[in-house]
Design a protein around this motif. Structure first.
Motif, mmCIF file in Angstrom:
data_model
loop_
_atom_site.group_PDB
_atom_site.id
_atom_site.type_symbol
_atom_site.label_atom_id
_atom_site.label_comp_id
_atom_site.label_asym_id
_atom_site.label_seq_id
_atom_site.Cartn_x
_atom_site.Cartn_y
_atom_site.Cartn_z
ATOM 1 N N ASP A 19 -7.001 20.504 -19.662
ATOM 2 C CA ASP A 19 -7.561 19.636 -20.703
ATOM 3 C C ASP A 19 -7.695 18.200 -20.208
ATOM 4 N N GLU A 20 -6.659 17.705 -19.533
ATOM 5 C CA GLU A 20 -6.725 16.337 -19.028
ATOM 6 C C GLU A 20 -7.781 16.205 -17.937
ATOM 7 N N ALA A 21 -7.846 17.200 -17.050
ATOM 8 C CA ALA A 21 -8.843 17.173 -15.979
ATOM 9 C C ALA A 21 -10.254 17.181 -16.555
ATOM 10 N N LEU A 22 -10.492 17.994 -17.589
ATOM 11 C CA LEU A 22 -11.806 18.051 -18.205
ATOM 12 C C LEU A 22 -12.159 16.723 -18.853
ATOM 13 N N SER A 23 -11.216 16.106 -19.524
ATOM 14 C CA SER A 23 -11.471 14.818 -20.167
ATOM 15 C C SER A 23 -11.862 13.755 -19.134
ATOM 16 N N ILE A 24 -11.151 13.724 -18.018
ATOM 17 C CA ILE A 24 -11.461 12.759 -16.962
ATOM 18 C C ILE A 24 -12.846 13.033 -16.385
ATOM 19 N N LEU A 25 -13.151 14.309 -16.132
ATOM 20 C CA LEU A 25 -14.454 14.680 -15.577
ATOM 21 C C LEU A 25 -15.572 14.309 -16.535
ATOM 22 N N GLN A 26 -15.418 14.607 -17.802
ATOM 23 C CA GLN A 26 -16.469 14.293 -18.774
ATOM 24 C C GLN A 26 -16.722 12.801 -18.850
ATOM 25 N N GLY A 27 -15.665 11.996 -18.751
ATOM 26 C CA GLY A 27 -15.855 10.545 -18.743
ATOM 27 C C GLY A 27 -16.664 10.091 -17.540
ATOM 28 N N ALA A 28 -16.413 10.694 -16.382
ATOM 29 C CA ALA A 28 -17.137 10.315 -15.171
ATOM 30 C C ALA A 28 -18.595 10.746 -15.223
#
Length: 476
Positions: A19-28
């Motif tokens: 979940d955290e990895a996806l959130s970071i990726l989506q922001g980028a």
């Protein structure tokens, strides 16, 4: 015994959750066209038995990620060997610079696939380390006993177990477990003070058990010994323009190098391919059909999905002499208005993907090799190749023959040393006069280099007769 493995997902066992990895990726990726988080965990082992003893034993384990943001023509990429929240955020901030002031439309994810081209087998787990060393010692002893002229033997086993995961901005996760093995044998023979060496190798995407059965490694020894003994009797090769007959299988490396890179989409996007503006036009003799296919089960160059998550496919590049296709990753496909063909490959998490070949080969024809030889008054039969040099922008090549023979009055005569083939891929394709009915793949040993990245590949072809190639030689 083959050991099947299904280790936990990389993110499930990392310091950062999905979940955290996806959130970071989506922001980028906000406002970008494309991109992904690529995660990798790999182990490799290499054993070399040389001159009657274990010369080296190496083990390597790597883990890391690469985060890519694509905005128009610009791609930002950052990687690290620490899979953690802080490392991901730093990478996202760096890669996201590619979309500064840019607002694009997010591309759709690659299509899904349920197929599996190879088992989730761990070549490092079986056979045991001691059994591998014992096998190499047995290969050494068997080769030396095969012929009294054998003075040196080198044998190696190389295994790799690679786990990759791809996380897309829409939350899709793709996973692939990639085994890869290779067995190689080199033999040196001596007669009357003269020494010659030759080697033979084989491998693919499977466990070691597939390749280390006695019938397999004994056949490799016999092939290496045969080539070395042939070269003991070789004479200097004459130079000049002559007809050339190429053997089936590994000689397809000439096809791979001389024309294959020219059909990769990034070179066409940049206008630097020798085949730019040739789509739909004749680029080879009639009957020549060239294919790249990464979806062949178990082959060295095969991938269930490429390193962007696109399922690999059969891509026809040349059909009956006409250029009909290119190999694409997602970036070159979008910029050239085509579809991704599953050719987006990277050496590791530390590298961005680019269009690369998988298994590239020329399909069989209807001619017999015996007829090719019989129809050649003066020429060269090139049975095997070694290294070579190629200029990708113009296709000019120089290839060394490791096994070659003179053809005189329709018959194979003396073996020759020092033979090289010189030409350019575009011209060579038009000089194909006969296409054999004896198609073969290489035994599974190919590695392709491009832009500093090396990836495993497969090659193949039937026997071919080519008219009027330049042969470099050592005869005076």
């Amino acid at each position: 015994m083959t050991v099947l493995v299904s280790p936990p997902a990389i993110l499930d066992s990392a310091e950062v959750g999905s979940d955290e990895a996806l959130s970071i990726l989506q922001g980028a990726l906000a406002g970008a066209d494309d991109g992904e988080l690529f995660l990798e965990r790999s182990e490799s082992e290499s054993l070399v038995f040389d001159d009657g003893r274990l010369k080296s034993a190496a083990y390597d384990a790597t883990e890391g990620f690469g985060l890519r943001v694509v905005a128009g023509e610009t791609a930002g990429y950052a990687h690290a060997n620490e899979i953690s929240g802080p490392a991901l955020r730093r990478a996202a901030d760096s890669a996201a610079l590619a979309r500064a002031g840019y607002a694009g439309v997010s591309a759709e994810s690659p299509v899904a696939t349920n197929r599996k081209l190879y088992d989730e087998v761990d070549p490092l787990a079986s056979p045991a380390f001691s059994d591998k060393i014992a096998l190499l010692a047995e290969i050494d002893a068997w080769a030396r006993a095969r012929d009294p002229r054998v003075v040196q033997v080198s044998a190696s086993l190389v295994g790799e177990h690679r786990q990759i995961e791809i996380l897309r901005g829409d939350g899709r996760q793709m996973r692939d477990m990639r085994p890869l093995v290779r067995l190689n044998v080199s033999v040196t023979v001596e007669k009357d003070g003269k020494r010659e060496s030759a080697s033979s190798g084989a491998g693919g995407r499977a466990g070691f058990e597939t390749w280390i059965a006695p019938a397999r490694w004994q056949a490799q020894i016999d092939e290496a010994l045969r080539q070395a003994l042939v070269n003991l009797e070789a004479v200097d090769c004459p130079a000049g323009e002559m007809d050339v007959v190429l053997g089936a299988g590994w000689p397809g490396v000439l096809l791979h190098e001389a024309i294959g890179h020219g059909f990769e989409g990034d070179f066409h996007r940049k206008g630097s391919s020798a085949f730019n503006d040739k789509m739909g036009k004749r680029v080879a003799a009639p009957g020549v059909t060239v294919v790249d296919d990464g979806s062949i089960a178990g082959r060295r160059g095969s991938l269930t999905i490429d390193d962007e998550g696109t399922p690999t496919s059969r891509t026809v590049l040349i059909e009956d002499g006409i250029m009909v296709g290119l190999m694409h990753d997602r970036l070159s496909a979008r910029q050239l208005g085509a579809r991704a063909t599953g050719n987006g490959r990277r050496q590791s998490f530390a590298h961005m993907p680019m269009p690369r070949m998988t298994n590239t080969f020329m399909e069989a024809g209807k001619d017999r090799k015996a007829d090719m030889i019989a129809s050649t008054k003066r020429g060269l039969y090139a049975a095997n190749f070694g290294g070579g040099q190629v200029d990708i922008t113009n296709g000019k090549f120089v290839f060394q023959c490791t096994e070659a023979y003179l053809i005189e009055d329709g018959k194979i005569t003396a073996p020759v040393r020092g033979a090289t083939l010189i030409g350019d891929g575009a011209t060579a394709l038009t000089r194909i006069e006969m296409i054999g009915d004896d198609f073969e793949f290489d035994p599974g040993v190919g590695v392709c280099g491009k832009a500093g990245q090396g990836v495993p590949v497969g090659i193949g072809q039937p026997s071919l007769k080519m008219g009027g190639l330049t042969v470099g030689g050592t005869a005076v």
